[in-house]
Write a protein that holds these residues in place. Structure first.
Motif, PDB file in Angstrom:
ATOM      1  N   CYS A 109      44.399  44.928  44.223  1.00  0.00           N
ATOM      2  CA  CYS A 109      44.305  45.477  42.881  1.00  0.00           C
ATOM      3  C   CYS A 109      43.517  46.775  42.915  1.00  0.00           C
ATOM      4  CB  CYS A 109      43.627  44.481  41.939  1.00  0.00           C
ATOM      5  SG  CYS A 109      41.929  44.058  42.436  1.00  0.00           S
ATOM      6  N   ILE A 135      49.934  37.753  35.015  1.00  0.00           N
ATOM      7  CA  ILE A 135      50.025  36.695  36.012  1.00  0.00           C
ATOM      8  C   ILE A 135      48.841  35.780  35.748  1.00  0.00           C
ATOM      9  CG2 ILE A 135      50.230  36.109  38.447  1.00  0.00           C
ATOM     10  CD1 ILE A 135      50.395  39.727  37.633  1.00  0.00           C
ATOM     11  N   ARG A 175      50.211  45.495  35.268  1.00  0.00           N
ATOM     12  CA  ARG A 175      50.175  44.129  35.795  1.00  0.00           C
ATOM     13  C   ARG A 175      48.724  43.650  35.858  1.00  0.00           C
ATOM     14  NH1 ARG A 175      54.238  41.567  38.322  1.00  0.00           N
ATOM     15  NH2 ARG A 175      52.872  40.637  39.903  1.00  0.00           N
ATOM     16  N   GLU A 217      49.396  40.737  43.942  1.00  0.00           N
ATOM     17  CA  GLU A 217      49.555  42.180  43.734  1.00  0.00           C
ATOM     18  C   GLU A 217      49.502  42.478  42.238  1.00  0.00           C
ATOM     19  OE1 GLU A 217      52.679  45.847  44.697  1.00  0.00           O
ATOM     20  OE2 GLU A 217      53.110  43.804  45.404  1.00  0.00           O
ATOM     21  N   CYS A 218      48.571  43.332  41.845  1.00  0.00           N
ATOM     22  CA  CYS A 218      48.404  43.650  40.425  1.00  0.00           C
ATOM     23  C   CYS A 218      47.628  44.949  40.297  1.00  0.00           C
ATOM     24  CB  CYS A 218      47.669  42.515  39.705  1.00  0.00           C
ATOM     25  SG  CYS A 218      46.020  42.165  40.384  1.00  0.00           S
ATOM     26  N   ASP A 219      47.568  45.454  39.079  1.00  0.00           N
ATOM     27  CA  ASP A 219      46.729  46.626  38.793  1.00  0.00           C
ATOM     28  C   ASP A 219      45.296  46.200  38.481  1.00  0.00           C
ATOM     29  OD1 ASP A 219      48.846  48.712  38.830  1.00  0.00           O
ATOM     30  OD2 ASP A 219      49.612  47.589  37.111  1.00  0.00           O
ATOM     31  N   ALA A 243      46.288  40.259  36.428  1.00  0.00           N
ATOM     32  CA  ALA A 243      46.155  38.880  36.881  1.00  0.00           C
ATOM     33  C   ALA A 243      44.925  38.264  36.214  1.00  0.00           C
ATOM     34  CB  ALA A 243      46.025  38.823  38.398  1.00  0.00           C
ATOM     35  N   LYS A 269      51.845  43.032  31.589  1.00  0.00           N
ATOM     36  CA  LYS A 269      52.582  42.040  32.363  1.00  0.00           C
ATOM     37  C   LYS A 269      51.564  41.108  33.022  1.00  0.00           C
ATOM     38  CE  LYS A 269      56.480  45.136  33.324  1.00  0.00           C
ATOM     39  NZ  LYS A 269      57.286  45.798  34.393  1.00  0.00           N
TER      40      LYS A 269
END
Length: 354
Positions: free
Chosen positions: A255, A202, A177, A232-234, A179, A200
């Motif tokens: 993150c 955002i 993920r 919320e993301c990596d 962003a 993925k």
């Protein structure tokens, strides 16, 4: 406006020129931080500033960043930057571009300009009618030059994949993920490259329609500009304007990695320590976003010899960015120091200010 040498970002700049051309209406600042490795190279930002001191600070911070960026990228060039102060309507005329070209020419080759925020290839073509000390000019297929945005995006993409491998232990961004703040030339390019690898996404941009269009193209989600810093993301990838990592945003980050192309992401140097204390891996911006200057820098250096630079040679140099980041992160972990401090120390050594 306070004296330049009292500015927090003064950092012993070699030369700062404030230009006003009455006939064209041009107001500009050219800041030359270091010519230790060669002519100071860095793009020109066309922007409206609410206060004059904001323009000065931007020029100082950006030019120092270019000294560090060019040194860490292995370019035989120093660091400089220019800002052209626009009115509230963003008025930019051919006369202003010509006057700016005259100002660059008056620097006697100490400063080499190119595109930055608010500047296009066409703008640089207009500037080039008055000075040869300009790059980012139209290029034939297979040659370096032209819009630096795609090259910057490519380097950031490689840096993000390296960060994911280093921090998350994954050999791909598939399913990661990410962003992306900013969906312009650079952020959009980064998003498209990541999407091809299955990330993925955002996405957020001050232009909500641009974010929505990019999300439709890449299969991503859309967040508002107010939400993106805490989503919320990596990986958080800032690709808009600077100073987004500060006392308010860092505590809210959700993150494991911050890796993006915006210049001067840290509002102040101590914010790198705050990221380090939170265990967030930070890719120093001037290392990960060097792809654009690598492209136009070598374009200019080859042009000075009357030669063209092959784009494959540029991409090979951009491919060295992950290795530079790895060396910074490894040293950061070994010494218990934030990655921005490690990178700054390396860069200062290279420009003779260690």
């Amino acid at each position: 406006m306070p004296a330049l040498w009292n500015e927090a970002d003064w950092d012993e700049h070699e030369r700062v020129e404030i230009i006003h051309d009455r006939n064209s209406g041009l107001t500009a600042i050219i800041a030359l931080h270091s010519t230790h490795l060669g002519p100071g190279a860095g793009g020109t930002r066309f922007w409206h500033y609410a206060e004059p001191d904001m323009a000065v600070r931007d020029a100082l911070r950006l030019s120092r960043g270019m000294s560090f960026k060019n040194a860490m990228a292995g370019l035989p060039m120093g660091g400089g930057k220019a800002v052209v102060v626009l009115d509230k309507d963003g008025t930019k005329t051919t006369e202003m571009l010509h006057a700016f070209g005259d100002a660059v020419e008056a620097m006697g080759g100490q400063y080499v300009t190119a595109e930055d925020v608010g500047a296009s290839v066409a703008d640089m073509v207009a500037v080039a009618t008055r000075t040869s000390h300009v790059c980012g000019l139209p290029a034939d297929e297979g040659d370096a030059g032209g819009d630096p945005g795609p090259f910057t995006a490519y380097g950031i993409y490689l840096g993000i994949t390296a960060a994911v491998a280093h921090k998350l232990g994954k050999d791909s961004v598939d399913g990661v993920r990410i962003a992306v703040q900013g969906c312009g030339s650079v952020g959009g390019g980064v998003a498209r490259l990541l999407a091809k690898d299955g990330a993925k996404l955002i996405l957020a941009d001050i232009n909500a329609d641009a974010a929505q269009a990019l999300a439709a193209e890449t299969g991503g989600e859309v967040a508002s500009v107010d939400e993106i810093m805490a989503v919320e993301c990596d990986v958080l990838s800032p690709n808009a304007l600077g100073a987004v990592l500060n006392d308010e945003t860092i505590p809210a980050l959700n993150c494991a990695i911050v890796a993006g192309g915006a210049n001067n992401q840290l509002a102040r140097p101590h914010h790198g320590q705050q990221l380090h204390d939170r265990g967030i891996l930070y890719a120093p911006d001037y290392v990960i976003n060097a792809g654009g200057i690598i492209n136009v820098g070598w374009e200019y250096l080859y042009a000075q010899k009357g030669e063209d630079c092959d784009v494959s040679a540029v991409n090979a140099r951009i491919a060295e960015i992950p290795g530079r980041l790895q060396s910074i992160w490894q040293k950061s972990e070994a010494e218990g120091r934030p990655s921005n401090e490690v990178a700054d120390a390396m860069a200062r050594e290279l420009i003779g200010r260690g």
